[in-house]
Design an enzyme around this catalytic site. Structure first.
Site, mmCIF file in Angstrom:
data_model
loop_
_atom_site.group_PDB
_atom_site.id
_atom_site.type_symbol
_atom_site.label_atom_id
_atom_site.label_comp_id
_atom_site.label_asym_id
_atom_site.label_seq_id
_atom_site.Cartn_x
_atom_site.Cartn_y
_atom_site.Cartn_z
ATOM 1 N N LYS A 47 17.304 36.389 17.911
ATOM 2 C CA LYS A 47 16.216 36.581 16.971
ATOM 3 C C LYS A 47 16.130 35.480 15.924
ATOM 4 C CE LYS A 47 17.931 40.833 16.030
ATOM 5 N NZ LYS A 47 18.117 42.185 15.505
ATOM 6 N N GLY A 48 17.146 34.610 15.897
ATOM 7 C CA GLY A 48 17.275 33.657 14.791
ATOM 8 C C GLY A 48 16.103 32.719 14.571
ATOM 9 N N GLU A 102 14.508 26.786 18.996
ATOM 10 C CA GLU A 102 15.823 27.306 18.608
ATOM 11 C C GLU A 102 16.024 27.215 17.106
ATOM 12 O OE1 GLU A 102 18.658 28.639 19.584
ATOM 13 O OE2 GLU A 102 18.196 28.902 21.683
ATOM 14 N N ASP A 103 16.809 28.135 16.578
ATOM 15 C CA ASP A 103 17.165 28.066 15.159
ATOM 16 C C ASP A 103 18.238 27.013 14.911
ATOM 17 O OD1 ASP A 103 19.011 29.559 16.632
ATOM 18 O OD2 ASP A 103 19.268 31.120 15.125
ATOM 19 N N ASP A 106 24.853 24.792 17.953
ATOM 20 C CA ASP A 106 26.215 24.679 17.434
ATOM 21 C C ASP A 106 27.071 24.064 18.554
ATOM 22 O OD1 ASP A 106 28.083 25.539 15.286
ATOM 23 O OD2 ASP A 106 28.806 26.987 16.732
ATOM 24 N N LYS A 135 24.306 21.256 14.447
ATOM 25 C CA LYS A 135 25.664 20.976 13.935
ATOM 26 C C LYS A 135 26.333 20.075 14.965
ATOM 27 C CE LYS A 135 26.662 25.528 11.921
ATOM 28 N NZ LYS A 135 27.537 26.716 12.084
ATOM 29 N N PHE A 156 28.844 27.711 7.979
ATOM 30 C CA PHE A 156 28.035 28.816 8.491
ATOM 31 C C PHE A 156 26.862 29.022 7.548
ATOM 32 C CE2 PHE A 156 26.668 32.973 9.768
ATOM 33 C CZ PHE A 156 26.845 32.930 11.144
ATOM 34 N N ASP A 163 21.116 34.770 10.591
ATOM 35 C CA ASP A 163 21.787 35.949 10.037
ATOM 36 C C ASP A 163 23.298 35.834 10.010
ATOM 37 O OD1 ASP A 163 22.163 36.135 12.931
ATOM 38 O OD2 ASP A 163 22.896 38.166 12.528
ATOM 39 N N ARG A 169 18.356 37.347 6.982
ATOM 40 C CA ARG A 169 17.247 36.683 7.676
ATOM 41 C C ARG A 169 16.018 36.539 6.778
ATOM 42 N NH1 ARG A 169 18.634 36.726 13.262
ATOM 43 N NH2 ARG A 169 19.714 38.586 13.977
HETATM 44 P P1 IMP Z 1 26.074 27.834 20.275
HETATM 45 O O1 IMP Z 1 26.012 28.511 21.595
HETATM 46 O O2 IMP Z 1 27.501 27.682 19.815
HETATM 47 O O3 IMP Z 1 25.310 26.543 20.201
HETATM 48 O O4 IMP Z 1 25.489 28.849 19.224
HETATM 49 C C1 IMP Z 1 24.159 29.016 19.006
HETATM 50 C C2 IMP Z 1 23.880 30.351 18.375
HETATM 51 O O5 IMP Z 1 24.945 30.757 17.487
HETATM 52 C C3 IMP Z 1 22.642 30.242 17.501
HETATM 53 O O6 IMP Z 1 21.480 30.505 18.237
HETATM 54 C C4 IMP Z 1 22.950 31.240 16.417
HETATM 55 O O7 IMP Z 1 22.519 32.518 16.828
HETATM 56 C C5 IMP Z 1 24.441 31.258 16.280
HETATM 57 N N1 IMP Z 1 24.929 30.402 15.160
HETATM 58 C C6 IMP Z 1 25.652 29.268 15.259
HETATM 59 N N2 IMP Z 1 25.908 28.752 14.044
HETATM 60 C C7 IMP Z 1 25.330 29.583 13.156
HETATM 61 C C8 IMP Z 1 25.221 29.581 11.723
HETATM 62 O O8 IMP Z 1 25.725 28.697 10.996
HETATM 63 N N3 IMP Z 1 24.529 30.616 11.176
HETATM 64 C C9 IMP Z 1 23.962 31.615 11.912
HETATM 65 N N4 IMP Z 1 24.027 31.645 13.243
HETATM 66 C C10 IMP Z 1 24.702 30.639 13.869
#
Ligand code: IMP
Length: 180
Positions: A47-48, A102-103, A106, A135, A156, A163, A169
């Protein structure tokens, strides 16, 4: 929890609402230019990115279609191989151009999974990625990013759709979260 305790968890503002607005307008302009002939299907992974998607749509100047997808991992979002689709697309995107909205990227694991899923099961013409935040220091798998809002350090963050345990949010700025 009292409201004051809730707000005490917030650290400094990393990106302000006005910085976000300026950047989203720029990104929407570029997207409108790039997709002026082959209108995209904007797909948001819930939902981000719901606020980012809404703002992109507010400023684009081309016809777009919109759809949502949702994944759930069995052991938290960091795992791969244990991910399943809990809300699939409604639009048939075969032979269409997908722009994934995408939000935050990471480790890249989520995005990599989504791209592989869409390529294998939905057969679009093309998939591009638009993320508000990145990131880069946390990346574990390579993912292509075509439109990026901001690089941020390894902290974070919450707000503007992002969230922590489903809270924060609603905030208009993006904050660093104080992890205790
Ligand atoms: P990844 O698979 O590690 O790239 O993670 C991506 C997902 O992790 C994002 O779509 C977010 O839902 C969540 N996420 C990663 N870092 C953060 C953060 O700093 N704040 C909030 N959600 C995060």
């Amino acid at each position: 929890m009292k409201a004051e305790e809730y707000y005490k968890k917030l650290g400094k503002v990393i990106i302000s609402a006005s910085q976000i607005e300026r950047k989203v307008k720029e990104m929407a302009k570029q997207i409108s230019k790039d997709y002026d002939k082959n209108f995209p299907v904007l797909i948001s992974n819930l939902k981000g990115s719901f606020r980012f998607l809404a703002d992109i749509v507010k400023y684009v100047k081309i016809p777009v279609m919109i759809d949502f997808i949702a994944f759930q991992s069995y052991e938290g979002h960091k795992s791969i191989g244990n991910v399943r689709v809990i809300k699939d697309l409604k639009i048939d995107v075969s032979n269409k151009n997908i722009l994934l909205v995408e939000d935050i990227v990471d480790t890249g694991i989520t995005l990599d999974y989504i791209i592989k899923y869409l390529e294998e099961f939905k057969k679009p013409i093309d998939i591009r990625v638009c993320t508000l935040l990145d990131k880069p220091s946390k990346r574990k798998v390579y993912v292509p990013i075509h439109y990026k809002g901001f690089d941020i350090p390894d902290v974070f963050v919450v707000g503007y759709g992002l969230d922590y345990k489903e809270f924060f949010r609603e905030l208009n700025d993006i904050y660093e979260l104080k992890i205790d």
